[in-house]
Design a protein around this motif. Structure first.
Motif, PDB file in Angstrom:
ATOM      1  N   SER A  28       0.858  -1.190   0.000  1.00  0.00           N
ATOM      2  CA  SER A  28       0.000   0.000   0.000  1.00  0.00           C
ATOM      3  C   SER A  28       0.886   1.229   0.000  1.00  0.00           C
ATOM      4  N   GLY A  29       0.575   2.174  -0.861  1.00  0.00           N
ATOM      5  CA  GLY A  29       1.177   3.508  -0.775  1.00  0.00           C
ATOM      6  C   GLY A  29       0.198   4.401  -0.045  1.00  0.00           C
ATOM      7  N   LYS A  30       0.535   5.675   0.086  1.00  0.00           N
ATOM      8  CA  LYS A  30      -0.402   6.591   0.761  1.00  0.00           C
ATOM      9  C   LYS A  30      -1.742   6.631   0.034  1.00  0.00           C
ATOM     10  N   VAL A  31      -1.684   6.627  -1.301  1.00  0.00           N
ATOM     11  CA  VAL A  31      -2.930   6.785  -2.058  1.00  0.00           C
ATOM     12  C   VAL A  31      -3.102   5.722  -3.144  1.00  0.00           C
ATOM     13  N   ARG A  32      -2.249   4.687  -3.155  1.00  0.00           N
ATOM     14  CA  ARG A  32      -2.325   3.644  -4.190  1.00  0.00           C
ATOM     15  C   ARG A  32      -2.146   2.274  -3.562  1.00  0.00           C
ATOM     16  N   GLU A  33      -2.595   1.262  -4.305  1.00  0.00           N
ATOM     17  CA  GLU A  33      -2.426  -0.123  -3.875  1.00  0.00           C
ATOM     18  C   GLU A  33      -1.718  -0.882  -4.989  1.00  0.00           C
ATOM     19  N   LEU A  34      -0.918  -1.854  -4.576  1.00  0.00           N
ATOM     20  CA  LEU A  34      -0.167  -2.662  -5.530  1.00  0.00           C
ATOM     21  C   LEU A  34      -0.526  -4.127  -5.314  1.00  0.00           C
ATOM     22  N   TYR A  35      -0.862  -4.828  -6.406  1.00  0.00           N
ATOM     23  CA  TYR A  35      -1.226  -6.249  -6.362  1.00  0.00           C
ATOM     24  C   TYR A  35      -0.321  -7.019  -7.324  1.00  0.00           C
ATOM     25  N   ARG A  69       3.684 -10.045 -13.376  1.00  0.00           N
ATOM     26  CA  ARG A  69       2.913  -8.822 -13.605  1.00  0.00           C
ATOM     27  C   ARG A  69       2.416  -8.234 -12.285  1.00  0.00           C
ATOM     28  N   LEU A  70       2.202  -6.927 -12.305  1.00  0.00           N
ATOM     29  CA  LEU A  70       1.671  -6.209 -11.142  1.00  0.00           C
ATOM     30  C   LEU A  70       0.456  -5.405 -11.584  1.00  0.00           C
ATOM     31  N   LEU A  71      -0.418  -5.146 -10.638  1.00  0.00           N
ATOM     32  CA  LEU A  71      -1.566  -4.261 -10.884  1.00  0.00           C
ATOM     33  C   LEU A  71      -1.425  -3.059  -9.953  1.00  0.00           C
ATOM     34  N   LEU A  72      -1.347  -1.875 -10.547  1.00  0.00           N
ATOM     35  CA  LEU A  72      -1.224  -0.618  -9.793  1.00  0.00           C
ATOM     36  C   LEU A  72      -2.600   0.038  -9.782  1.00  0.00           C
ATOM     37  N   VAL A  73      -3.179   0.214  -8.615  1.00  0.00           N
ATOM     38  CA  VAL A  73      -4.534   0.776  -8.521  1.00  0.00           C
ATOM     39  C   VAL A  73      -4.466   2.123  -7.802  1.00  0.00           C
ATOM     40  N   ASN A 106       8.605   1.340 -21.251  1.00  0.00           N
ATOM     41  CA  ASN A 106       7.964   1.418 -19.935  1.00  0.00           C
ATOM     42  C   ASN A 106       7.260   0.107 -19.591  1.00  0.00           C
ATOM     43  N   HIS A 107       6.775   0.042 -18.346  1.00  0.00           N
ATOM     44  CA  HIS A 107       6.238  -1.218 -17.822  1.00  0.00           C
ATOM     45  C   HIS A 107       4.772  -1.458 -18.164  1.00  0.00           C
ATOM     46  N   LEU A 108       4.107  -0.501 -18.816  1.00  0.00           N
ATOM     47  CA  LEU A 108       2.650  -0.637 -19.027  1.00  0.00           C
ATOM     48  C   LEU A 108       2.321  -1.780 -19.991  1.00  0.00           C
ATOM     49  N   CYS A 163       1.053  -4.056 -15.271  1.00  0.00           N
ATOM     50  CA  CYS A 163       2.437  -3.698 -15.565  1.00  0.00           C
ATOM     51  C   CYS A 163       3.338  -4.918 -15.573  1.00  0.00           C
ATOM     52  N   ARG A 164       4.450  -4.799 -16.280  1.00  0.00           N
ATOM     53  CA  ARG A 164       5.501  -5.808 -16.175  1.00  0.00           C
ATOM     54  C   ARG A 164       6.221  -5.616 -14.856  1.00  0.00           C
ATOM     55  N   ARG A 165       6.516  -6.718 -14.198  1.00  0.00           N
ATOM     56  CA  ARG A 165       7.306  -6.611 -12.959  1.00  0.00           C
ATOM     57  C   ARG A 165       8.764  -6.389 -13.342  1.00  0.00           C
ATOM     58  N   LEU A 166       9.368  -5.400 -12.727  1.00  0.00           N
ATOM     59  CA  LEU A 166      10.768  -5.050 -12.995  1.00  0.00           C
ATOM     60  C   LEU A 166      11.593  -5.260 -11.735  1.00  0.00           C
ATOM     61  N   GLU A 167      12.903  -5.244 -11.922  1.00  0.00           N
ATOM     62  CA  GLU A 167      13.804  -5.134 -10.764  1.00  0.00           C
ATOM     63  C   GLU A 167      14.072  -3.638 -10.610  1.00  0.00           C
ATOM     64  N   MET A 168      13.414  -3.011  -9.607  1.00  0.00           N
ATOM     65  CA  MET A 168      13.486  -1.556  -9.509  1.00  0.00           C
ATOM     66  C   MET A 168      14.873  -1.109  -9.037  1.00  0.00           C
ATOM     67  N   LEU A 169      15.342   0.008  -9.565  1.00  0.00           N
ATOM     68  CA  LEU A 169      16.584   0.607  -9.061  1.00  0.00           C
ATOM     69  C   LEU A 169      16.355   1.040  -7.615  1.00  0.00           C
ATOM     70  N   GLY A 213       9.027   2.748 -14.786  1.00  0.00           N
ATOM     71  CA  GLY A 213       8.004   2.045 -14.011  1.00  0.00           C
ATOM     72  C   GLY A 213       7.121   3.006 -13.244  1.00  0.00           C
ATOM     73  N   ASP A 214       6.346   2.431 -12.337  1.00  0.00           N
ATOM     74  CA  ASP A 214       5.506   3.187 -11.402  1.00  0.00           C
ATOM     75  C   ASP A 214       4.517   4.088 -12.147  1.00  0.00           C
ATOM     76  N   GLU A 215       4.089   5.187 -11.523  1.00  0.00           N
ATOM     77  CA  GLU A 215       3.284   6.192 -12.223  1.00  0.00           C
ATOM     78  C   GLU A 215       4.279   7.160 -12.850  1.00  0.00           C
TER      79      GLU A 215
HETATM   80  C1  Q0Z Z   1       6.236  -0.034  -7.564  1.00  0.00           C
HETATM   81  C2  Q0Z Z   1       4.250   1.283  -5.044  1.00  0.00           C
HETATM   82  C3  Q0Z Z   1       1.853   1.274  -5.180  1.00  0.00           C
HETATM   83  C4  Q0Z Z   1       2.847   0.816  -3.133  1.00  0.00           C
HETATM   84  C5  Q0Z Z   1       7.051  -1.656  -6.386  1.00  0.00           C
HETATM   85  N1  Q0Z Z   1       6.764  -2.528 -12.506  1.00  0.00           N
HETATM   86  C6  Q0Z Z   1       7.170  -2.682 -11.214  1.00  0.00           C
HETATM   87  N2  Q0Z Z   1       8.014  -3.681 -10.913  1.00  0.00           N
HETATM   88  C7  Q0Z Z   1       8.417  -3.878  -9.654  1.00  0.00           C
HETATM   89  N3  Q0Z Z   1       8.036  -3.105  -8.642  1.00  0.00           N
HETATM   90  C8  Q0Z Z   1       7.191  -2.071  -8.842  1.00  0.00           C
HETATM   91  C9  Q0Z Z   1       6.734  -1.826 -10.158  1.00  0.00           C
HETATM   92 CL1  Q0Z Z   1       5.668  -0.563 -10.546  1.00  0.00          CL
HETATM   93  C10 Q0Z Z   1       6.819  -1.258  -7.675  1.00  0.00           C
HETATM   94  N4  Q0Z Z   1       6.124   0.266  -6.260  1.00  0.00           N
HETATM   95  C11 Q0Z Z   1       5.594   1.485  -5.686  1.00  0.00           C
HETATM   96  C12 Q0Z Z   1       3.104   1.434  -5.775  1.00  0.00           C
HETATM   97  C13 Q0Z Z   1       1.715   0.979  -3.867  1.00  0.00           C
HETATM   98  C14 Q0Z Z   1       4.108   0.976  -3.716  1.00  0.00           C
HETATM   99  F1  Q0Z Z   1       0.772   1.397  -5.928  1.00  0.00           F
HETATM  100  N5  Q0Z Z   1       6.617  -0.699  -5.532  1.00  0.00           N
END
Ligand code: Q0Z
Length: 286
Positions: free
Chosen positions: A10-17, A23-27, A67-69, A81-87, A202-204
């Motif tokens: 969970s972010g302050k205003v977003r959720e990650l699944y 793959r990831l779902l950014l809501v 990009n990851h979309l 999104c594609r799951r990445l190894e984030m910097l 990645g991300d938003e």
């Molecule tokens: C983004 C975040 C959110 C909490 C991980 N494509 C990606 N691959 C791997 N990791 C991420 C992504 Cl976008 C990743 N976050 C930030 C987003 C809620 C944290 F919606 N964390």
């Protein structure tokens, strides 16, 4: 059977699944934060505006940076999104002197290792955009670090590639926003590496939550600028005498409506697409 979305963060205003392993779902929710505190009152459609803007920018910049979309969902607030190894760092590009960049400059004459000319004012345009890496703090505040430290954390080659990507994205988006009467003062990018070792955005990206958008017609360097999106919220919160520690005050219906209108205005000015068309079919931004 579609795979279940498993909540991972969970972010302050977003959720990650997670959607399976790759793959990831950014809501994006309708929650809003100000002065780093999430408010008790949501802004209807904020999550759709931010998701639509991210998808718009991803589709307009894929020629510059991959990009990851993978897909924009029909609800208009979820990105597959594609799951990445984030910097391990985020990259802020600053075209103007604001926020922590301004504070660092006042204290030291430099920000993130970039020495700047004397006599700059708050919100002045910089002679050229600078890259200001920051560590990702799990809680509390990200810390600006010099570029050499960022290069050590990422590996020099990867850092240089990410830096060039961030500057190219900022240059493209700032020029586009300027045509819409919006100053893109600064913006934060999160980049990662894909299975083939490529640097991927990645991300938003380039949303009001990851950027400072200023209305160009009110630009007046020498002090803090109006926020394109959150100004009504900040003014209202200040007017209540709130001390900026949780809990934040409830917003009035007028402040909610005014703020929602500003988000929709930003969406429409930047994309050139009526927001109602996006709600009907989110694919119009792609
Ligand atoms: C983004 C975040 C959110 C909490 C991980 N494509 C990606 N691959 C791997 N990791 C991420 C992504 Cl976008 C990743 N976050 C930030 C987003 C809620 C944290 F919606 N964390």
């Amino acid at each position: 059977m579609p795979e279940a979305a498993v909540h991972v963060a969970s972010g302050k205003v977003r959720e990650l699944y997670a959607l399976g392993d790759d793959r990831l779902l950014l809501v994006a929710s309708d929650r809003i934060s100000t002065f780093d505190v999430v408010l008790p009152t949501p802004i209807p459609d904020k999550g759709r505006v931010l998701t639509g803007l991210s998808a718009f920018w991803f589709s307009r910049t894929e020629h510059l940076v991959p990009n990851h979309l993978l897909a924009l969902r029909p609800d208009g607030r979820s990105l597959e999104c594609r799951r990445l190894e984030m910097l391990p760092i985020e990259l802020v590009v600053r075209g103007y002197l604001a926020g922590s960049g301004w504070r660092d400059y006042v204290e030291t004459g430099a920000t993130s290792g970039h020495r700047l000319q004397a006599g700059l004012r708050e919100a002045d345009r910089l002679p050229e955009p600078i890259v200001a890496p920051a560590t990702k703090a799990a809680a509390g505040h990200d810390e600006n670090i010099p570029e050499d430290e960022a290069a050590s954390l990422c590996g020099r080659g990867r850092y240089e590639e990410a830096r060039a990507a961030a500057l190219a994205l900022y240059g493209f988006a700032a020029a586009h926003a300027e045509q819409a009467g919006i100053i893109l003062a600064d913006t934060k990018f999160e980049l990662g590496v894909d299975g083939e070792g490529r640097i991927v955005l990645g991300d938003e990206a380039l949303t009001p939550d990851s950027s400072r958008f200023w209305p160009a017609d009110a630009y007046a360097p020498g002090g803090p600028q109006q926020s394109f999106d959150k100004q009504y919220v900040r003014d209202f919160c200040e007017s209540t005498g709130w001390d900026k520690t949780p809990p934040a005050p409830e917003l009035t219906p007028e402040v909610v409506a005014g703020t929602r209108g500003r988000y929709i205005e930003a969406f429409e000015r930047l994309t050139g697409i009526p927001f109602a068309r996006y709600v009907e079919n989110p694919e119009v931004v792609m």
